[in-house]
Design an enzyme around this catalytic site. Structure first.
Site, short mmCIF file in Angstrom:
data_model
loop_
_atom_site.label_atom_id
_atom_site.label_comp_id
_atom_site.label_asym_id
_atom_site.label_seq_id
_atom_site.Cartn_x
_atom_site.Cartn_y
_atom_site.Cartn_z
N ASP A 206 0.82 -1.21 0.00
CA ASP A 206 0.00 0.00 0.00
C ASP A 206 0.86 1.26 0.00
O ASP A 206 1.36 1.69 1.05
CB ASP A 206 -0.89 -0.03 1.26
CG ASP A 206 -1.77 1.20 1.36
OD1 ASP A 206 -2.41 1.38 2.41
OD2 ASP A 206 -1.83 1.99 0.38
N SER B 74 0.03 15.98 -12.32
CA SER B 74 -0.22 15.63 -13.72
C SER B 74 -0.57 16.90 -14.48
O SER B 74 -1.34 17.74 -13.96
CB SER B 74 -1.40 14.64 -13.82
OG SER B 74 -1.85 14.56 -15.18
O1 LIG Z 1 -5.47 5.13 2.80
C1 LIG Z 1 -5.03 5.07 1.70
C2 LIG Z 1 -4.34 3.82 1.21
N1 LIG Z 1 -4.58 2.74 2.13
C3 LIG Z 1 -5.91 2.14 2.05
C4 LIG Z 1 -5.94 0.95 2.97
C5 LIG Z 1 -7.29 0.36 3.04
C6 LIG Z 1 -8.41 0.96 3.56
N2 LIG Z 1 -9.46 0.09 3.49
C7 LIG Z 1 -9.04 -1.06 2.90
C8 LIG Z 1 -9.72 -2.24 2.58
C9 LIG Z 1 -9.02 -3.27 1.97
C10 LIG Z 1 -7.67 -3.13 1.66
C11 LIG Z 1 -6.98 -1.95 1.97
C12 LIG Z 1 -7.68 -0.93 2.59
N3 LIG Z 1 -5.12 6.05 0.77
C13 LIG Z 1 -5.78 7.21 1.05
S1 LIG Z 1 -4.99 8.71 0.98
C14 LIG Z 1 -6.39 9.61 1.33
C15 LIG Z 1 -7.46 8.76 1.54
C16 LIG Z 1 -8.78 9.26 1.81
C17 LIG Z 1 -8.94 10.28 2.72
C18 LIG Z 1 -10.21 10.78 2.97
C19 LIG Z 1 -11.33 10.26 2.29
C20 LIG Z 1 -11.15 9.23 1.37
C21 LIG Z 1 -9.88 8.72 1.14
C22 LIG Z 1 -7.09 7.39 1.39
C23 LIG Z 1 -8.01 6.25 1.57
O2 LIG Z 1 -8.71 6.18 2.55
N4 LIG Z 1 -8.02 5.31 0.61
C24 LIG Z 1 -8.84 4.13 0.75
C25 LIG Z 1 -10.22 4.35 0.22
C26 LIG Z 1 -10.52 5.48 -0.52
C27 LIG Z 1 -11.83 5.68 -0.97
C28 LIG Z 1 -12.83 4.74 -0.70
C29 LIG Z 1 -12.49 3.60 0.03
C30 LIG Z 1 -11.20 3.40 0.50
#
Ligand SMILES: O=C(CNCCc1c[nH]c2ccccc12)Nc1scc(-c2ccccc2)c1C(=O)NCc1ccccc1
Length: 331
Positions: free
Chosen positions: A34, A198
């Site tokens: 990740d 981008s």
């Molecule tokens: O957290 C990560 C990467 N790890 C995910 C691990 C994980 C989290 N459930 C999981 C479930 C299965 C496997 C891995 C993961 N990326 C980032 S940066 C900013 C945001 C964010 C901040 C505020 C609001 C939204 C996003 C996210 C985020 O929440 N993405 C997941 C997501 C994004 C959108 C919808 C759903 C999930």
């Protein structure tokens, strides 16, 4: 030194898992690499039964090389409100023949129901930058940061594929894994993400290029491509059956709609990466209808664009931590 490991997509490419060995004797878990977070955490024997649903558990007590970091804890919450927390152990970790002998392994004591429900996923290997690691009282380095000094080159590469096994390489670039040249763009790691700009996008092969700077992160841990509203509108306006359905959580369209265009995003000096329209159809919104949830959705809830798996699986991506840059190539 270098390493290479196969990654396997789950259905609908919602996440990509890779085998990782922890401890001595080796305990093999399937973990999600990740780049959008920086905690290496795993399902463990410290969890209550009710939070476990078929996952493989890391047992620090049967590993002869584990040492508990007394007084250290961690707790992480993701944007989808999922969360996990627990204790910290130092142990040996091997990913694709690359070994880190003193990795901080964050053993979960609590996980939210989304993680419990995801029975194939035994945890995450956060390969963002260590400044956003959540371990207290002192944050811990990522697996890559621990391995980097011994690598031939301070890079790892992600080759995610649509519905097929792909590969993560550590310490080198496989010149047979991509076409043409790799275009590098600078990364701002100050908020712990692989954040880059981008220069714009294009909808369809005959569309015009829209010059608009899109600030976003390269995130293997997020399934979808979350883009500014204006970009989503430009894309979905070209799909006959597309609708924005708040009740479904975003844009949907008829799964068999033949008007879904390709989407191109700019990297640098004229290079564009093409995301096939077929990558934009996700799971059926509900059993009855033939409508699909779009792979591109709005980033309005996030505050920046997230180039998740939908985008990354269209490219060969070089995460160059040594030079704080991202490399993009077609494949
Ligand atoms: O957290 C990560 C990467 N790890 C995910 C691990 C994980 C989290 N459930 C999981 C479930 C299965 C496997 C891995 C993961 N990326 C980032 S940066 C900013 C945001 C964010 C901040 C505020 C609001 C939204 C996003 C996210 C985020 O929440 N993405 C997941 C997501 C994004 C959108 C919808 C759903 C999930």
């Amino acid at each position: 030194d270098r390493g290479s490991v196969q990654n396997l997509p789950k259905s609908y490419d919602v996440e990509y898992l890779m085998p990782v060995s922890l401890g001595t004797p080796a305990q093999q878990l399937n973990l999600d690499l990740d780049t959008g977070s920086s905690d290496f955490w795993v399902f463990s024997t410290l969890l209550k039964e009710s939070m476990i649903n078929g996952q493989t558990l890391y047992d620090p007590n049967t590993s002869t090389t584990s040492d508990k970091m007394e007084g250290y804890t961690w707790k992480i919450t993701y944007g989808d409100e999922s969360y996990s927390s627990g204790d910290v152990y130092i142990d040996t970790v091997t990913i694709g023949d690359l070994t880190v002998s003193t990795q901080a392994v964050e053993a979960a004591k609590v996980v939210s129901e989304e993680f419990t429900a995801d029975s194939d996923n035994d945890g995450l290997v956060g390969l963002g930058f260590g400044i956003i690691n959540t371990v207290q009282p002192y944050k811990q380095k990522t697996f890559f940061e621990k391995a980097m000094p011994g690598l031939d080159s301070p890079v790892f590469t992600a080759d995610l594929k649509a519905g097929a096994p792909g590969r993560y390489n550590f310490g080198y670039i496989d010149d047979d894994a991509y076409l043409g040249n790799i275009t590098y763009v600078p990364v701002d790691s100050s908020d712990g993400f692989w954040r880059w700009v981008s220069p714009g996008f294009q909808v369809g092969s005959t569309g015009s290029f829209n010059s608009t700077r899109i600030h976003g992160i390269a995130d293997t841990g997020t399934t979808l491509l979350l883009l500014p509203d204006g970009v989503c509108e430009a894309f979905y306006s070209q799909i006959a059956s597309a609708e924005y359905e708040p009740s479904q959580g975003g844009y949907t369209f008829e799964c068999d709609d033949s008007t879904v265009p390709d989407f191109y995003f700019g990297t640098d000096n004229g290079q564009m990466i093409r995301i096939p329209g077929s990558y934009m159809s996700y799971s059926k919104t509900d059993t009855s209808s033939q409508r699909c949830f779009g792979g591109m959705q709005s980033d309005s809830g996030v505050g920046f664009t997230i180039w998740g798996d939908v985008a990354l699986k269209a490219a060969f991506v070089v995460f160059d931590q040594g030079n704080e840059q991202l490399g993009w190539a077609e494949k």
